[in-house]
Design a protein around this motif. Structure first.
Motif, short mmCIF file in Angstrom:
data_model
loop_
_atom_site.label_atom_id
_atom_site.label_comp_id
_atom_site.label_asym_id
_atom_site.label_seq_id
_atom_site.Cartn_x
_atom_site.Cartn_y
_atom_site.Cartn_z
N GLY A 231 -3.48 1.72 -1.87
CA GLY A 231 -3.67 3.16 -1.94
C GLY A 231 -3.24 3.85 -0.66
N THR A 232 -3.48 3.18 0.47
CA THR A 232 -3.05 3.74 1.76
C THR A 232 -1.53 3.89 1.81
OG1 THR A 232 -4.95 2.76 2.90
CG2 THR A 232 -3.08 3.42 4.27
N LEU A 233 -0.81 2.95 1.20
CA LEU A 233 0.65 3.06 1.13
C LEU A 233 1.07 4.35 0.44
CD1 LEU A 233 1.87 -0.54 0.19
CD2 LEU A 233 2.39 0.72 2.29
N VAL B 36 -9.98 4.22 -5.85
CA VAL B 36 -11.03 4.68 -4.93
C VAL B 36 -10.41 5.29 -3.68
CG1 VAL B 36 -12.82 3.86 -3.34
CG2 VAL B 36 -12.86 3.15 -5.73
N ASN B 37 -9.35 4.68 -3.16
CA ASN B 37 -8.70 5.21 -1.96
C ASN B 37 -7.86 6.45 -2.27
OD1 ASN B 37 -8.05 5.37 0.70
ND2 ASN B 37 -6.71 3.60 0.73
N LEU B 38 -7.13 6.42 -3.38
CA LEU B 38 -6.29 7.58 -3.72
C LEU B 38 -7.12 8.83 -3.97
CD1 LEU B 38 -3.56 6.14 -6.12
CD2 LEU B 38 -3.33 6.80 -3.72
N LEU B 39 -8.31 8.67 -4.53
CA LEU B 39 -9.14 9.81 -4.88
C LEU B 39 -10.14 10.17 -3.79
CD1 LEU B 39 -9.81 8.95 -8.64
CD2 LEU B 39 -8.16 10.56 -7.69
N VAL C 228 5.47 7.23 8.92
CA VAL C 228 5.50 5.92 8.27
C VAL C 228 5.12 4.82 9.26
CG1 VAL C 228 7.01 4.19 7.21
CG2 VAL C 228 7.18 6.60 6.52
N LEU C 229 5.63 4.91 10.50
CA LEU C 229 5.33 3.91 11.52
C LEU C 229 3.84 3.91 11.87
CD1 LEU C 229 6.16 1.81 13.63
CD2 LEU C 229 6.69 3.70 15.19
N PHE C 230 3.30 5.10 12.14
CA PHE C 230 1.88 5.20 12.48
C PHE C 230 1.01 4.80 11.29
CE2 PHE C 230 3.27 8.52 15.72
CZ PHE C 230 3.10 7.66 16.79
N GLY C 231 1.40 5.26 10.11
CA GLY C 231 0.63 4.92 8.92
C GLY C 231 0.64 3.43 8.64
N GLY C 232 1.79 2.79 8.83
CA GLY C 232 1.87 1.35 8.63
C GLY C 232 1.01 0.59 9.62
#
Length: 201
Positions: free
Chosen positions: A44-46, A112-115, A143-147
């Motif tokens: 979901g984080t992706l 759960v993560n998406l919502l 994208v770098l920080f999120g990854g």
């Protein structure tokens, strides 16, 4: 990047809704389910990373209507999980009698993560502070920080999954107590989500 790592480690080490969800799933169904939940949450984080990089998170947070849709869908889903868990039947082998397929557990973790509107606010409140337009494409930096955050979060989630799985084995004889605990955690997460504001503090 060093400052971002420090900030991210601080955040992932503090128990949050994702950790509680993974722990509840692990206590009720064991280590494999907890790990499936952990990987589902980070899948979901992706999606959140892609949405933030594309600007969708910003649009949702700026629109009271769309933010409300995401927020209350998350509340409804978490409360549904809690009610379903609390109203389940007690059996001598409740923990293993009819375990949910791991694929379904994985998808629940994604949902759960998406919502979770707090995740949207996190990407808006924290990531932009580290994006430097002069350093290249803002989307690629997100994208770098999120990854990086995803990897740290996954490691933290796996630790919780193994801990919950170990406790589940020891508490297998207390199926009713585990079921009530899990159900209350889900409903509690739903209530916490309901009080999430539209703006980051």
């Amino acid at each position: 990047m060093l400052l971002f790592l420090v900030a991210s480690l601080t955040l992932v080490l503090i128990p949050g809704p994702n950790h509680l969800y993974i722990a509840a799933r692990g206590l009720s169904q064991g280590r494999a389910a907890a790990l499936a939940s952990a990987f589902g949450v980070e899948a979901g984080t992706l999606v959140h990373i892609a949405a933030a990089a594309g600007g969708l998170s910003y649009l949702i947070a700026q629109s009271a209507t769309w933010f409300g849709v995401v927020k209350w869908a998350g509340v409804a889903y978490l409360v549904y999980l809690g009610v379903r868990t609390l109203t389940g039947k007690d059996e001598p082998t409740a923990r293993t009698a009819q375990p949910q397929p791991l694929g379904k557990v994985f998808l629940e973790g994604v949902l759960v993560n998406l919502l979770n509107p707090k995740v949207i606010l996190f990407f808006l409140a924290l990531l932009p502070q580290f994006v430097d337009p002069a350093a290249g494409s803002p989307a690629m930096q997100i994208v770098l920080f999120g990854g990086t955050l995803l990897l740290l979060g996954l490691l933290s989630d796996i630790v919780y999954a193994f801990m919950a799985g170990a406790l589940s084995g020891r508490l297998a004889k207390r199926a009713r107590a585990l079921r009530y605990f899990s159900g209350i955690v889900y409903i509690g997460l739903g209530i916490a989500t309901a009080f999430t504001g539209r703006r980051a503090a």
